[in-house]
Design a protein around this motif. Structure first.
Motif, short mmCIF file in Angstrom:
data_model
loop_
_atom_site.label_atom_id
_atom_site.label_comp_id
_atom_site.label_asym_id
_atom_site.label_seq_id
_atom_site.Cartn_x
_atom_site.Cartn_y
_atom_site.Cartn_z
N PRO A 128 -6.14 -20.36 20.96
CA PRO A 128 -6.42 -20.47 22.40
C PRO A 128 -5.59 -19.43 23.16
O PRO A 128 -4.38 -19.33 22.96
N LEU A 129 -6.27 -18.68 24.02
CA LEU A 129 -5.60 -17.64 24.80
C LEU A 129 -5.88 -17.87 26.28
O LEU A 129 -7.04 -17.94 26.69
N GLY A 130 -4.83 -17.99 27.06
CA GLY A 130 -5.00 -18.27 28.49
C GLY A 130 -4.20 -17.32 29.36
O GLY A 130 -3.96 -16.17 29.02
N SER A 131 -3.77 -17.84 30.48
CA SER A 131 -2.96 -17.08 31.43
C SER A 131 -2.24 -18.09 32.32
O SER A 131 -2.68 -19.23 32.44
N THR A 132 -1.15 -17.64 32.91
CA THR A 132 -0.39 -18.47 33.84
C THR A 132 -0.41 -17.73 35.17
O THR A 132 0.37 -16.80 35.39
N GLU A 133 -1.35 -18.13 36.03
CA GLU A 133 -1.61 -17.37 37.25
C GLU A 133 -2.18 -18.26 38.35
O GLU A 133 -2.73 -19.34 38.06
N GLN A 134 -2.07 -17.81 39.56
CA GLN A 134 -2.59 -18.55 40.71
C GLN A 134 -4.09 -18.80 40.58
O GLN A 134 -4.84 -17.96 40.07
N PHE A 143 0.36 -17.09 28.18
CA PHE A 143 0.61 -15.97 29.08
C PHE A 143 -0.33 -14.83 28.74
O PHE A 143 -0.48 -14.47 27.56
N GLY A 144 -0.97 -14.28 29.76
CA GLY A 144 -1.93 -13.21 29.56
C GLY A 144 -1.68 -12.06 30.51
O GLY A 144 -0.61 -11.94 31.13
N MET A 145 -2.69 -11.20 30.65
CA MET A 145 -2.59 -10.04 31.52
C MET A 145 -3.10 -10.44 32.91
O MET A 145 -4.29 -10.52 33.16
N ALA A 146 -2.16 -10.73 33.81
CA ALA A 146 -2.48 -11.22 35.15
C ALA A 146 -1.74 -10.43 36.21
O ALA A 146 -1.36 -10.97 37.26
N GLU A 147 -1.55 -9.13 35.96
CA GLU A 147 -0.78 -8.29 36.87
C GLU A 147 -1.31 -8.35 38.31
O GLU A 147 -0.55 -8.35 39.27
N GLY A 164 -9.56 -18.00 28.04
CA GLY A 164 -9.82 -18.62 29.33
C GLY A 164 -9.62 -17.71 30.52
O GLY A 164 -9.70 -18.18 31.66
N HIS A 165 -9.37 -16.41 30.28
CA HIS A 165 -9.04 -15.50 31.39
C HIS A 165 -9.70 -14.14 31.18
O HIS A 165 -9.44 -13.47 30.17
N GLY A 166 -10.52 -13.73 32.14
CA GLY A 166 -11.23 -12.47 32.02
C GLY A 166 -10.33 -11.27 31.89
O GLY A 166 -10.68 -10.27 31.25
N GLY A 167 -9.14 -11.32 32.50
CA GLY A 167 -8.21 -10.20 32.45
C GLY A 167 -7.66 -9.91 31.07
O GLY A 167 -7.03 -8.87 30.85
N ASN A 168 -7.87 -10.84 30.12
CA ASN A 168 -7.37 -10.65 28.75
C ASN A 168 -8.33 -9.87 27.87
O ASN A 168 -7.95 -9.40 26.79
N ALA A 201 -14.06 -15.20 22.17
CA ALA A 201 -15.05 -16.15 22.69
C ALA A 201 -14.55 -16.66 24.04
O ALA A 201 -13.61 -17.45 24.11
N ASN A 202 -15.18 -16.17 25.11
CA ASN A 202 -14.79 -16.57 26.46
C ASN A 202 -15.56 -17.83 26.83
O ASN A 202 -16.75 -17.76 27.11
N TRP A 203 -14.89 -18.97 26.84
CA TRP A 203 -15.61 -20.23 27.00
C TRP A 203 -16.40 -20.27 28.30
O TRP A 203 -17.51 -20.81 28.35
N PHE A 204 -15.85 -19.69 29.35
CA PHE A 204 -16.47 -19.75 30.68
C PHE A 204 -17.68 -18.83 30.79
O PHE A 204 -18.45 -18.94 31.76
N MET A 205 -17.86 -17.95 29.81
CA MET A 205 -19.00 -17.05 29.81
C MET A 205 -20.08 -17.47 28.81
O MET A 205 -21.09 -16.78 28.67
N ALA A 206 -19.88 -18.57 28.11
CA ALA A 206 -20.92 -19.06 27.21
C ALA A 206 -22.19 -19.35 28.02
O ALA A 206 -22.11 -19.92 29.12
N GLY A 207 -23.33 -18.97 27.50
CA GLY A 207 -24.58 -19.08 28.24
C GLY A 207 -24.83 -20.45 28.85
O GLY A 207 -25.11 -20.56 30.06
#
Length: 262
Positions: free
Chosen positions: A38-44, A79-83, A123-127, A158-164
């Motif tokens: 699982p890959l996410g991000s810690t961001e607003q 933690f991901g790429m959330a610059e 879980g984060h498009g920026g990744n 596999a971006n869960w939020f982009m699954a058809g």
């Protein structure tokens, strides 16, 4: 040889890598060479969304996918790429080079033990761009180190939020108010996971429309409260339960194909 799915288990504890011993992992590898990260991000996520949304949702989908398939799930990389979100308090970002190094090292660690198929539930498009670059680098390193799995090593994003089916249901529920960040679909999943987050829900003014994403200052200027065209107040916990099931079902098919491919 291609791997097959080990089969559904009754509890997500059974597929948590963190709860296995090393001899148990050795035994697992005799029947399956796949693993889920699982890959996410810690961001607003806007004025009402949880800062951990991307990590919470990625982990939840990964664990449900693991439960349904029997494939091991690693601890979440939270933690991901959330610059571009650093203009908002609480955001914690890795630079692209740092995230690339982390993912490269995680893939190589798993490959060293014989894992051949690394399935990243994101879980984060920026990744996305950085993760794909890390995969490419990992393939080269595995080859240069003469790892036995190198010819068979494959990584999949596999971006869960982009699954058809997930995107289709989000459009049905929210229309164009789904937006692109702090979306009601991802917020709904967090509401399903954590009852306490309902206390943050409230009506919000019209969000800034979706558009370009640049650096932190520019992002804060374009999207003053952190949302991009979204209305998270539309989110409901029962929607989140549906999204969890829908995402895990869709990704299970993807995972099965990925493991079985030559």
């Amino acid at each position: 040889m291609p791997s097959t799915l080990p089969g559904e288990v009754s509890s997500s504890d059974a597929i948590r890598l963190a709860l296995r011993s090393w001899p148990e992992v050795d035994t697992y590898l005799e029947q399956c060479k796949g693993v889920i990260i699982p890959l996410g991000s810690t961001e607003q996520h806007g004025p009402t969304g949880a800062i951990g949304t991307d990590a919470l949702t990625a982990e939840a989908v990964a664990l449900e996918l693991g439960r349904r398939s029997g494939v091991l799930v690693t601890p979440a990389q939270a933690f991901g790429m959330a610059e571009h979100h650093l203009g908002f308090a609480g955001t914690m970002s890795l630079q692209p080079s740092t995230l690339m190094a982390v993912l490269h090292d995680l893939v190589l660690s798993l490959a060293t033990h014989g894992f051949e198929r690394i399935f990243v539930v994101n879980g984060h498009g920026g990744n996305i761009a950085t993760a794909k670059a890390a995969f490419a680098q990992a393939y080269g390193t595995a080859t240069s180190r003469d790892l036995p799995v190198a010819p068979r090593l494959r990584c999949r994003m596999a971006n869960w939020f982009m699954a058809g089916p997930v995107m289709q249901r989000a459009r049905e529920l929210y229309g164009n108010r789904e937006g692109q960040h702090a979306t009601p679909s991802e917020i709904a999943l967090t509401l399903h996971l954590h009852d306490s987050l309902m206390e943050k829900q409230r009506p919000l003014p019209e969000a800034a429309p979706c558009g370009s994403i640049h650096g932190p200052a520019d992002f804060r200027r374009r999207y003053p409260d952190g949302r991009m065209g979204s209305d998270p107040y539309l989110a409901k916990p029962d929607h989140g339960a549906e999204f969890l099931t829908t995402a895990a079902t869709a990704l299970r098919d993807d995972l099965e194909t990925f493991l079985a491919a030559a």
